[in-house]
Design a protein around this motif. Structure first.
Motif, PDB file in Angstrom:
ATOM      1  N   ARG A  13     -49.358  32.560  11.341  1.00 54.49           N
ATOM      2  CA  ARG A  13     -48.469  31.473  11.735  1.00 54.49           C
ATOM      3  C   ARG A  13     -49.068  30.726  12.927  1.00 54.49           C
ATOM      4  N   THR A  14     -49.070  29.393  12.852  1.00 50.52           N
ATOM      5  CA  THR A  14     -49.593  28.579  13.946  1.00 50.52           C
ATOM      6  C   THR A  14     -48.774  27.302  14.055  1.00 50.52           C
ATOM      7  N   ILE A  41     -53.557  21.922   4.332  1.00 53.43           N
ATOM      8  CA  ILE A  41     -53.857  22.335   5.704  1.00 53.43           C
ATOM      9  C   ILE A  41     -54.787  23.541   5.711  1.00 53.43           C
ATOM     10  N   ALA A  42     -54.550  24.494   4.826  1.00 56.59           N
ATOM     11  CA  ALA A  42     -55.425  25.671   4.735  1.00 56.59           C
ATOM     12  C   ALA A  42     -56.844  25.258   4.362  1.00 56.59           C
ATOM     13  N   GLU A  43     -56.978  24.290   3.460  1.00 62.88           N
ATOM     14  CA  GLU A  43     -58.304  23.804   3.061  1.00 62.88           C
ATOM     15  C   GLU A  43     -59.005  23.116   4.240  1.00 62.88           C
ATOM     16  N   ILE A  44     -58.264  22.299   4.964  1.00 58.49           N
ATOM     17  CA  ILE A  44     -58.835  21.632   6.136  1.00 58.49           C
ATOM     18  C   ILE A  44     -59.285  22.675   7.147  1.00 58.49           C
ATOM     19  N   ASP A  45     -58.453  23.680   7.377  1.00 59.90           N
ATOM     20  CA  ASP A  45     -58.780  24.741   8.327  1.00 59.90           C
ATOM     21  C   ASP A  45     -60.028  25.505   7.901  1.00 59.90           C
ATOM     22  N   GLU A  46     -60.123  25.789   6.628  1.00 63.20           N
ATOM     23  CA  GLU A  46     -61.261  26.546   6.096  1.00 63.20           C
ATOM     24  C   GLU A  46     -62.578  25.781   6.221  1.00 63.20           C
ATOM     25  N   SER A  56     -57.186  17.693  15.172  1.00 61.73           N
ATOM     26  CA  SER A  56     -58.205  16.650  15.057  1.00 61.73           C
ATOM     27  C   SER A  56     -58.807  16.639  13.657  1.00 61.73           C
ATOM     28  N   SER A  57     -59.052  17.813  13.107  1.00 64.02           N
ATOM     29  CA  SER A  57     -59.608  17.904  11.758  1.00 64.02           C
ATOM     30  C   SER A  57     -58.642  17.323  10.730  1.00 64.02           C
ATOM     31  N   MET A  58     -57.354  17.491  10.958  1.00 67.72           N
ATOM     32  CA  MET A  58     -56.359  16.934  10.046  1.00 67.72           C
ATOM     33  C   MET A  58     -56.346  15.409  10.131  1.00 67.72           C
ATOM     34  N   ARG A  59     -56.480  14.880  11.331  1.00 64.35           N
ATOM     35  CA  ARG A  59     -56.569  13.422  11.490  1.00 64.35           C
ATOM     36  C   ARG A  59     -57.817  12.880  10.795  1.00 64.35           C
ATOM     37  N   LEU A  60     -58.920  13.592  10.932  1.00 63.68           N
ATOM     38  CA  LEU A  60     -60.163  13.169  10.283  1.00 63.68           C
ATOM     39  C   LEU A  60     -60.040  13.204   8.762  1.00 63.68           C
TER      40      LEU A  60
END
Length: 72
Positions: A13-14, A41-46, A56-60
């Motif tokens: 959880r985050t 979100i999990a894919e972006i995180d991975e 920031s990665s989600m914005r990108l």
């Protein structure tokens, strides 16, 4: 307005803070790809580099989607 949301990524959880417009864009992208927002979100995180911030990665991700011409 910036909103903080709690999500679970691979059982962990985050909290993530993003502007409403980015949350809406990510929801649109997830829908267009036929995946849940959590899965996106999990894919972006991975796929992000270890030192990159998740927000920031989600914005990108949104920026890359728009640059690809897929629109929102």
């Amino acid at each position: 307005m910036i909103r903080k949301r709690s999500v679970t990524i691979r059982g962990h959880r985050t909290s993530i803070s993003l502007e409403d417009e980015f949350w809406q864009a990510l929801q649109t992208i997830a829908g267009a790809r036929g995946v849940s927002l959590s899965a996106l979100i999990a894919e972006i995180d991975e796929n992000r580099r270890p030192d990159d911030n998740l927000s920031s990665s989600m914005r990108l991700c949104v920026l890359e989607w728009l640059r690809s011409g897929k629109g929102l």
